[in-house]
Design a protein around this motif. Sequence first.
Motif, PDB file in Angstrom:
ATOM      1  N   PRO A  90      56.064  -0.529  17.530  1.00 46.14           N
ATOM      2  CA  PRO A  90      55.303  -1.500  18.250  1.00 46.14           C
ATOM      3  C   PRO A  90      55.792  -2.978  18.128  1.00 46.14           C
ATOM      4  N   LYS A  91      55.510  -3.934  18.904  1.00 46.62           N
ATOM      5  CA  LYS A  91      55.836  -5.326  18.573  1.00 46.62           C
ATOM      6  C   LYS A  91      54.600  -6.092  18.273  1.00 46.62           C
ATOM      7  N   VAL A  92      53.496  -5.782  18.703  1.00 47.53           N
ATOM      8  CA  VAL A  92      52.150  -6.489  17.916  1.00 47.53           C
ATOM      9  C   VAL A  92      51.486  -5.421  17.535  1.00 47.53           C
ATOM     10  N   LEU A  93      50.959  -5.463  16.161  1.00 45.88           N
ATOM     11  CA  LEU A  93      50.000  -4.723  15.332  1.00 45.88           C
ATOM     12  C   LEU A  93      48.725  -5.505  15.044  1.00 45.88           C
ATOM     13  N   PHE A  94      47.605  -4.677  14.955  1.00 41.63           N
ATOM     14  CA  PHE A  94      46.540  -5.358  14.680  1.00 41.63           C
ATOM     15  C   PHE A  94      45.916  -4.473  13.489  1.00 41.63           C
ATOM     16  N   GLU A  95      45.270  -5.069  12.309  1.00 45.50           N
ATOM     17  CA  GLU A  95      44.640  -4.555  11.311  1.00 45.50           C
ATOM     18  C   GLU A  95      43.565  -5.079  11.051  1.00 45.50           C
ATOM     19  N   PHE A  96      41.992  -4.642  11.028  1.00 48.95           N
ATOM     20  CA  PHE A  96      40.993  -5.184  10.613  1.00 48.95           C
ATOM     21  C   PHE A  96      40.829  -4.792   9.161  1.00 48.95           C
ATOM     22  N   GLY A  97      40.184  -5.633   8.280  1.00 48.53           N
ATOM     23  CA  GLY A  97      40.054  -5.236   6.939  1.00 48.53           C
ATOM     24  C   GLY A  97      41.265  -5.328   5.913  1.00 48.53           C
ATOM     25  N   LEU A  98      41.632  -6.649   5.510  1.00 53.19           N
ATOM     26  CA  LEU A  98      42.922  -6.794   4.868  1.00 53.19           C
ATOM     27  C   LEU A  98      42.742  -6.409   3.493  1.00 53.19           C
ATOM     28  N   SER A  99      41.624  -6.743   2.570  1.00 50.58           N
ATOM     29  CA  SER A  99      41.453  -6.392   1.410  1.00 50.58           C
ATOM     30  C   SER A  99      42.496  -6.993   0.641  1.00 50.58           C
ATOM     31  N   HIS A 100      43.120  -6.191  -0.073  1.00 51.07           N
ATOM     32  CA  HIS A 100      44.255  -6.676  -1.170  1.00 51.07           C
ATOM     33  C   HIS A 100      45.600  -6.896  -0.358  1.00 51.07           C
ATOM     34  N   GLY A 101      45.574  -6.302   0.767  1.00 45.95           N
ATOM     35  CA  GLY A 101      46.684  -6.228   1.698  1.00 45.95           C
ATOM     36  C   GLY A 101      47.712  -5.364   1.552  1.00 45.95           C
ATOM     37  N   ILE A 102      47.532  -4.166   0.698  1.00 49.43           N
ATOM     38  CA  ILE A 102      48.424  -3.006   0.745  1.00 49.43           C
ATOM     39  C   ILE A 102      48.985  -2.516   2.080  1.00 49.43           C
ATOM     40  N   SER A 103      48.158  -2.287   2.824  1.00 48.71           N
ATOM     41  CA  SER A 103      48.582  -1.549   4.089  1.00 48.71           C
ATOM     42  C   SER A 103      49.310  -2.403   4.823  1.00 48.71           C
ATOM     43  N   ALA A 104      48.815  -3.577   4.890  1.00 47.58           N
ATOM     44  CA  ALA A 104      49.765  -4.802   5.508  1.00 47.58           C
ATOM     45  C   ALA A 104      51.072  -4.940   4.882  1.00 47.58           C
ATOM     46  N   LEU A 105      51.351  -4.772   3.617  1.00 49.00           N
ATOM     47  CA  LEU A 105      52.788  -4.619   2.971  1.00 49.00           C
ATOM     48  C   LEU A 105      53.555  -3.552   3.738  1.00 49.00           C
ATOM     49  N   TYR A 106      53.030  -2.383   3.893  1.00 50.06           N
ATOM     50  CA  TYR A 106      53.715  -1.222   4.492  1.00 50.06           C
ATOM     51  C   TYR A 106      53.983  -1.426   5.906  1.00 50.06           C
ATOM     52  N   LEU A 107      52.885  -1.952   6.687  1.00 46.52           N
ATOM     53  CA  LEU A 107      53.233  -2.267   8.152  1.00 46.52           C
ATOM     54  C   LEU A 107      53.952  -3.257   8.080  1.00 46.52           C
ATOM     55  N   ILE A 156      40.213 -11.430  16.787  1.00 47.11           N
ATOM     56  CA  ILE A 156      40.997 -10.684  17.741  1.00 47.11           C
ATOM     57  C   ILE A 156      41.107 -11.275  19.051  1.00 47.11           C
ATOM     58  N   ASN A 157      40.096 -12.200  19.399  1.00 48.77           N
ATOM     59  CA  ASN A 157      40.505 -12.865  20.522  1.00 48.77           C
ATOM     60  C   ASN A 157      41.556 -13.857  20.729  1.00 48.77           C
ATOM     61  N   SER A 158      41.861 -14.185  19.407  1.00 46.77           N
ATOM     62  CA  SER A 158      43.168 -15.298  19.409  1.00 46.77           C
ATOM     63  C   SER A 158      44.455 -14.448  19.629  1.00 46.77           C
ATOM     64  N   ILE A 159      44.516 -13.256  19.479  1.00 45.97           N
ATOM     65  CA  ILE A 159      45.802 -12.682  20.047  1.00 45.97           C
ATOM     66  C   ILE A 159      46.011 -12.558  21.581  1.00 45.97           C
ATOM     67  N   ILE A 160      46.979 -13.116  22.004  1.00 45.83           N
ATOM     68  CA  ILE A 160      47.416 -13.281  23.473  1.00 45.83           C
ATOM     69  C   ILE A 160      48.202 -11.832  23.779  1.00 45.83           C
ATOM     70  N   GLU A 161      49.100 -11.513  23.030  1.00 47.50           N
ATOM     71  CA  GLU A 161      50.051 -10.441  23.439  1.00 47.50           C
ATOM     72  C   GLU A 161      49.195  -9.229  23.493  1.00 47.50           C
ATOM     73  N   PRO A 162      49.793  -8.044  24.032  1.00 49.13           N
ATOM     74  CA  PRO A 162      48.993  -6.895  24.214  1.00 49.13           C
ATOM     75  C   PRO A 162      49.219  -6.035  22.600  1.00 49.13           C
ATOM     76  N   ILE A 163      48.023  -5.689  22.071  1.00 44.84           N
ATOM     77  CA  ILE A 163      48.275  -4.782  21.070  1.00 44.84           C
ATOM     78  C   ILE A 163      48.533  -3.554  21.072  1.00 44.84           C
ATOM     79  N   GLU A 164      49.897  -3.072  20.210  1.00 49.25           N
ATOM     80  CA  GLU A 164      50.225  -1.722  20.572  1.00 49.25           C
ATOM     81  C   GLU A 164      50.132  -0.779  19.521  1.00 49.25           C
ATOM     82  N   PHE A 165      49.356  -1.500  18.436  1.00 46.84           N
ATOM     83  CA  PHE A 165      49.248  -0.451  17.335  1.00 46.84           C
ATOM     84  C   PHE A 165      48.041  -0.997  16.464  1.00 46.84           C
ATOM     85  N   VAL A 166      46.984  -0.385  16.116  1.00 45.85           N
ATOM     86  CA  VAL A 166      45.805  -0.627  15.519  1.00 45.85           C
ATOM     87  C   VAL A 166      45.569   0.310  14.205  1.00 45.85           C
TER      88      VAL A 166
END
Length: 166
Positions: A90-107, A156-166
């Motif tokens: 995917p080109k654009v991913l979205f994650e809600f709930g960052l916490s420590h950011g561990i999942s964000a690191l993998y993504l 989430i409304n600030s994201i202009i591109e189509p989200i391909e992975f949540v």
Amino acid sequence: MVWFMGFLKSYGKAGGQKDIFGQHSDYVMSVQKFMKREYIYLIPFMMRYGLSRFVRRPLDFSKIDLSRYMIAIDSNQGRLLYNMVLSIKPKVLFEFGLSHGISALYLGQALKRLGYGLLYSSEIAQNKIDIAKSHIDKVGLTKQIQILEGDVLETINSIIEPIEFV
């Protein structure tokens, strides 16, 4: 069948995640070890939630300060997310709930390996944002991860591109 069982054993160990994070794998693994100790703080919350379910009364989450609860994925869950991004591309991913950011690191690391893409991660709690930013900076993924500060229903409304992975 023997090959498959060997694959599962090696997948579970994940070799310290060196194949994913390289020089930063020890840092990511130490953060994940710390996160395992954080789950002890969830016990009172879970007991309260369980009691409310037992007496069949809904728990009003709006009155609970969830900003102090740091929840993270483990290394196998991270590896799954990493591999999913590599396979879906995917080109654009979205994650809600960052916490420590561990999942964000993998993504983010998967996006870095692909050579393109951006992860938007939304978080409302400032203390979680500060901690996650330090982890993201330490691993060098600031180009792949953009933190959206505020309520997920607004950010989430600030994201202009189509989200391909949540």
